[in-house]
Design a protein around this motif. Sequence first.
Motif, mmCIF file in Angstrom:
data_model
loop_
_atom_site.group_PDB
_atom_site.id
_atom_site.type_symbol
_atom_site.label_atom_id
_atom_site.label_comp_id
_atom_site.label_asym_id
_atom_site.label_seq_id
_atom_site.Cartn_x
_atom_site.Cartn_y
_atom_site.Cartn_z
ATOM 1 N N GLN A 28 8.139 11.111 4.340
ATOM 2 C CA GLN A 28 8.760 11.685 3.143
ATOM 3 C C GLN A 28 10.172 11.157 2.929
ATOM 4 O OE1 GLN A 28 6.994 13.440 5.299
ATOM 5 N NE2 GLN A 28 5.713 14.956 4.273
ATOM 6 N N ALA A 29 10.939 11.006 4.017
ATOM 7 C CA ALA A 29 12.299 10.471 3.881
ATOM 8 C C ALA A 29 12.256 9.042 3.353
ATOM 9 C CB ALA A 29 13.018 10.523 5.233
ATOM 10 N N ALA A 30 11.279 8.254 3.814
ATOM 11 C CA ALA A 30 11.141 6.882 3.315
ATOM 12 C C ALA A 30 10.811 6.884 1.829
ATOM 13 C CB ALA A 30 10.060 6.151 4.107
ATOM 14 N N LEU A 31 9.928 7.789 1.434
ATOM 15 C CA LEU A 31 9.542 7.862 0.026
ATOM 16 C C LEU A 31 10.710 8.311 -0.843
ATOM 17 C CD1 LEU A 31 7.567 7.881 -2.316
ATOM 18 C CD2 LEU A 31 6.743 10.117 -1.542
ATOM 19 N N ILE A 32 11.426 9.334 -0.421
ATOM 20 C CA ILE A 32 12.537 9.863 -1.216
ATOM 21 C C ILE A 32 13.647 8.828 -1.342
ATOM 22 C CG2 ILE A 32 14.435 11.547 -1.092
ATOM 23 C CD1 ILE A 32 12.315 13.612 -0.243
ATOM 24 N N TRP A 84 7.113 -1.021 -9.862
ATOM 25 C CA TRP A 84 6.548 0.055 -10.657
ATOM 26 C C TRP A 84 5.064 -0.148 -10.924
ATOM 27 C CZ3 TRP A 84 9.109 4.385 -10.934
ATOM 28 C CH2 TRP A 84 10.518 4.355 -10.809
ATOM 29 N N GLY A 85 4.595 -1.404 -10.850
ATOM 30 C CA GLY A 85 3.171 -1.660 -11.034
ATOM 31 C C GLY A 85 2.341 -1.013 -9.938
ATOM 32 N N LEU A 86 2.778 -1.183 -8.689
ATOM 33 C CA LEU A 86 2.072 -0.566 -7.572
ATOM 34 C C LEU A 86 2.143 0.956 -7.651
ATOM 35 C CD1 LEU A 86 3.196 -2.884 -4.620
ATOM 36 C CD2 LEU A 86 0.952 -2.828 -5.732
ATOM 37 N N ILE A 87 3.325 1.477 -7.985
ATOM 38 C CA ILE A 87 3.476 2.930 -8.101
ATOM 39 C C ILE A 87 2.610 3.464 -9.242
ATOM 40 C CG2 ILE A 87 5.097 4.753 -8.717
ATOM 41 C CD1 ILE A 87 7.173 3.384 -7.072
ATOM 42 N N GLY A 88 2.536 2.702 -10.340
ATOM 43 C CA GLY A 88 1.695 3.111 -11.459
ATOM 44 C C GLY A 88 0.222 3.156 -11.085
ATOM 45 N N PHE A 89 -0.219 2.150 -10.309
ATOM 46 C CA PHE A 89 -1.607 2.154 -9.856
ATOM 47 C C PHE A 89 -1.862 3.357 -8.951
ATOM 48 C CE2 PHE A 89 -4.900 0.790 -6.768
ATOM 49 C CZ PHE A 89 -5.964 0.659 -7.663
ATOM 50 N N GLY A 90 -0.885 3.656 -8.080
ATOM 51 C CA GLY A 90 -1.011 4.840 -7.231
ATOM 52 C C GLY A 90 -1.075 6.113 -8.055
ATOM 53 N N ALA A 91 -0.317 6.149 -9.155
ATOM 54 C CA ALA A 91 -0.352 7.321 -10.033
ATOM 55 C C ALA A 91 -1.739 7.498 -10.641
ATOM 56 C CB ALA A 91 0.704 7.182 -11.124
ATOM 57 N N VAL A 92 -2.398 6.375 -10.980
ATOM 58 C CA VAL A 92 -3.766 6.451 -11.505
ATOM 59 C C VAL A 92 -4.705 7.025 -10.446
ATOM 60 C CG1 VAL A 92 -5.737 5.098 -12.319
ATOM 61 C CG2 VAL A 92 -3.430 4.575 -13.147
ATOM 62 N N LEU A 93 -4.551 6.557 -9.191
ATOM 63 C CA LEU A 93 -5.363 7.116 -8.103
ATOM 64 C C LEU A 93 -5.094 8.612 -7.948
ATOM 65 C CD1 LEU A 93 -5.149 4.388 -5.293
ATOM 66 C CD2 LEU A 93 -7.033 4.849 -6.867
ATOM 67 N N CYS A 112 -2.849 15.601 -0.273
ATOM 68 C CA CYS A 112 -3.317 15.158 1.044
ATOM 69 C C CYS A 112 -4.030 13.817 0.960
ATOM 70 C CB CYS A 112 -4.231 16.216 1.649
ATOM 71 S SG CYS A 112 -3.416 17.806 1.876
ATOM 72 N N VAL A 113 -4.716 13.560 -0.145
ATOM 73 C CA VAL A 113 -5.290 12.231 -0.365
ATOM 74 C C VAL A 113 -4.167 11.196 -0.393
ATOM 75 C CG1 VAL A 113 -6.562 10.754 -1.973
ATOM 76 C CG2 VAL A 113 -7.298 13.124 -1.610
ATOM 77 N N GLY A 114 -3.082 11.525 -1.091
ATOM 78 C CA GLY A 114 -1.931 10.621 -1.151
ATOM 79 C C GLY A 114 -1.321 10.383 0.216
ATOM 80 N N MET A 115 -1.226 11.434 1.026
ATOM 81 C CA MET A 115 -0.699 11.265 2.380
ATOM 82 C C MET A 115 -1.609 10.369 3.213
ATOM 83 S SD MET A 115 2.195 12.865 2.709
ATOM 84 C CE MET A 115 2.425 13.215 4.447
ATOM 85 N N GLY A 116 -2.926 10.487 3.000
ATOM 86 C CA GLY A 116 -3.859 9.623 3.707
ATOM 87 C C GLY A 116 -3.697 8.166 3.337
ATOM 88 N N ILE A 117 -3.331 7.895 2.089
ATOM 89 C CA ILE A 117 -3.061 6.523 1.651
ATOM 90 C C ILE A 117 -1.733 6.039 2.215
ATOM 91 C CG2 ILE A 117 -2.575 5.064 -0.370
ATOM 92 C CD1 ILE A 117 -4.450 6.889 -1.981
ATOM 93 N N TYR A 118 -0.739 6.901 2.199
ATOM 94 C CA TYR A 118 0.642 6.506 2.511
ATOM 95 C C TYR A 118 0.884 6.321 4.006
ATOM 96 C CZ TYR A 118 5.733 6.557 2.337
ATOM 97 O OH TYR A 118 7.059 6.233 2.475
ATOM 98 N N LEU A 119 0.240 7.144 4.841
ATOM 99 C CA LEU A 119 0.510 7.108 6.279
ATOM 100 C C LEU A 119 -0.350 6.056 6.977
ATOM 101 C CD1 LEU A 119 0.678 10.915 7.101
ATOM 102 C CD2 LEU A 119 2.582 9.312 7.144
ATOM 103 N N VAL A 127 0.822 -1.216 0.000
ATOM 104 C CA VAL A 127 0.000 0.000 0.000
ATOM 105 C C VAL A 127 0.854 1.264 0.000
ATOM 106 C CG1 VAL A 127 -1.720 1.318 1.298
ATOM 107 C CG2 VAL A 127 -1.939 -1.159 1.099
ATOM 108 N N ARG A 128 1.968 1.251 0.717
ATOM 109 C CA ARG A 128 2.775 2.467 0.797
ATOM 110 C C ARG A 128 3.376 2.829 -0.560
ATOM 111 N NH1 ARG A 128 5.770 3.399 6.492
ATOM 112 N NH2 ARG A 128 5.405 5.515 5.812
ATOM 113 N N PHE A 129 3.640 1.838 -1.417
ATOM 114 C CA PHE A 129 4.141 2.162 -2.754
ATOM 115 C C PHE A 129 3.023 2.723 -3.624
ATOM 116 C CE2 PHE A 129 7.505 -0.713 -1.353
ATOM 117 C CZ PHE A 129 8.617 0.025 -1.729
ATOM 118 N N ILE A 130 1.791 2.245 -3.401
ATOM 119 C CA ILE A 130 0.653 2.857 -4.090
ATOM 120 C C ILE A 130 0.510 4.315 -3.645
ATOM 121 C CG2 ILE A 130 -1.863 2.800 -4.345
ATOM 122 C CD1 ILE A 130 -1.696 -0.249 -4.023
#
Length: 643
Positions: free
Chosen positions: A483-487, A501-510, A533-540, A252-255
């Motif tokens: 953010q440090a984990a993501l970077i 990249w598949g998970l990241i691509g799906f996250g990009a679609v979201l 902020c939607v992305g932060m809600g998914i990531y955290l 989920v965090r990669f999405i």
Amino acid sequence: MRELTFRGVVLGGFITLLFTAANVYLGLKVGLTFATSIPAAVISMALLRIAGNSNILENNIVQTIASAAGTLAAIIFVLPGLVMIGWWQGFPYWITAAVCAIGGTLGVMFSVPLRRALVTGSDLPYPEGVAAAEVLRVGFGSADGAAENAKGLRMIVLGSLTSAGFALLAAMKVAAAEVATTFRVGAGASGASTSLSMALIGVGHLVGLSVGIAMAVGMLVTWAGLVPILTAMHGASGDITALVDDTFRNDVRFIGAGTIGVAALWSLFRILGPIIRGIRGAMATADARKSGQALELTERDLPISIVGGTILALLLPIAGLLWVFAADTAIADGIAPVILGTLVYVLVIGVVIASVCGYMAGLIGASNSPVSGVGILAVLGAALLLVLVYGRGGTVEQTQALIAYAIFTTGIVFSIATISNDNLQDLKTGQLVGATPWKQQVALVIGVIFGSLVIPPVLDLLNAAFGYSGAPNAGPNALAAPQAALISALARGVLGDSLNWGLIGFGAVLGAVSIIVDETLGRFGKMRLPPLCVGMGIYLPMALTLLIPIGAVLGHFYDRSVKTHRDPEFARRMGVLAATGLIVGESLFGVAFAGIVASAGGDAPLAVVGDSFRTPGIAIGLVLFIGAVGALYRAARKAVSEG
């Protein structure tokens, strides 16, 4: 009137110590920081009024210093990545301080020429700068202003004591610090959790309803959709708690990272046009004003010769830092051309991000600016440049060194971004109260130096006590440092080709869907749903997000309840200062507790009860938490009604 005074600098340094440490802790815990201008102005006015013979310009310098230092704390969005990948075991003091100081000073210098373009020559609202100026004006406008200022300071202190007191009870294990459970959902599983963190209530109040709702949407996408679906795909058997945790961490965090990346790029892209038009128009106006006459005091910036000379002079220590960082590594041979290219990259990208971040701050405020998007772009740019030089497929040691080099370079660039995101806000405050720009610009550099000296030991202390999620030494209470984990994950992905990249691509679609929804709401004049902020809600984790929307709702209803007050802005500020106190108190206790943990060993040195007290602790924690937050808001209302 006296402006840049010794006592003002000392007081600014003292407030810096408090707010920078608080922002470092909060940013590592939840990935958000808070604006320090208004609380710094309130504290400054209260203390300097006691000292006597103070004025609005001296207090403006104090809040400028504290604001710059507090903002620089956002460097924690990058540098912990070096610990997460195992490159650093801690934070070398002088190297870390130098990255912050040099990058921050460059941020000040790059933004000096933008003052006329984006402050005096534009109609950008600068919400936090205008609010800070209003606080200063009220505080010095009348005897009523002095009384209001005293009430504001009391609200900060009361909020701080409330949150620190609850955090102490949680450290003693008398009250639970977190409530969590997992459960089956059809063929899959999910979970629900929350930290009993008053700082998160304060964050929610400050960021507002739109941001809070956006984070709630992201949280629901994760825990009502992604986690149940993905756990069902993995097979929800055995220990479902471990399955839910692994699914969230590894999938989920990669999405969420993909969603954040697209949202950040969009946030930056949509303001490029206004930036270019604003700078062009303002520069044309500035050229038309050139007539050779002496400038008014309020129009005197640092001389351009000093600005340009400082920028060029700072390139040498940057080169030295990069050389030291790469020495004795797998990329040390032939590193000189790479360092030269890095200097050009820092110089060029620094000018761009100073403009972008300055405009973002003027448009929506420093607190709400998607400055983390700049970090994402910076690490991608640095990593791609290294790919062009070294390619892929090197040894493990070389790849690891390149990842670390990209993160370190991003740290320098990000220091420029964070300060540029704050500077023009402070200069707007100065413009409104009649300050001298060059003195404020000097104060900004002083604030950068103060912050640079404070940040490394706080980072080291938190690392020793808790560690950072995903790092080799991370403990059970590791700080998320999202953010440090993501970077660091993006640097690994570009240079090591290890991302899913598949998970990241799906996250990009979201992220793209979130952008469409947000823009559609904007066209119909409805409340926006910021995609970042939607992305932060998914990531955290839910434990770090659930209370932020609740705090936003509480803040919304508090603001509505005081609209009929004779001075609604004063009443609203009481709520803001109470919320700020919640953040400061818990965060400072967190830093102090980290020192106790580091010195005593073990993660619960203050515990007075054992694990058998967990169930009563949850009940006690919930009752005390709800009661204390309610009591604080009642106290704010009482302070307003007495006004």
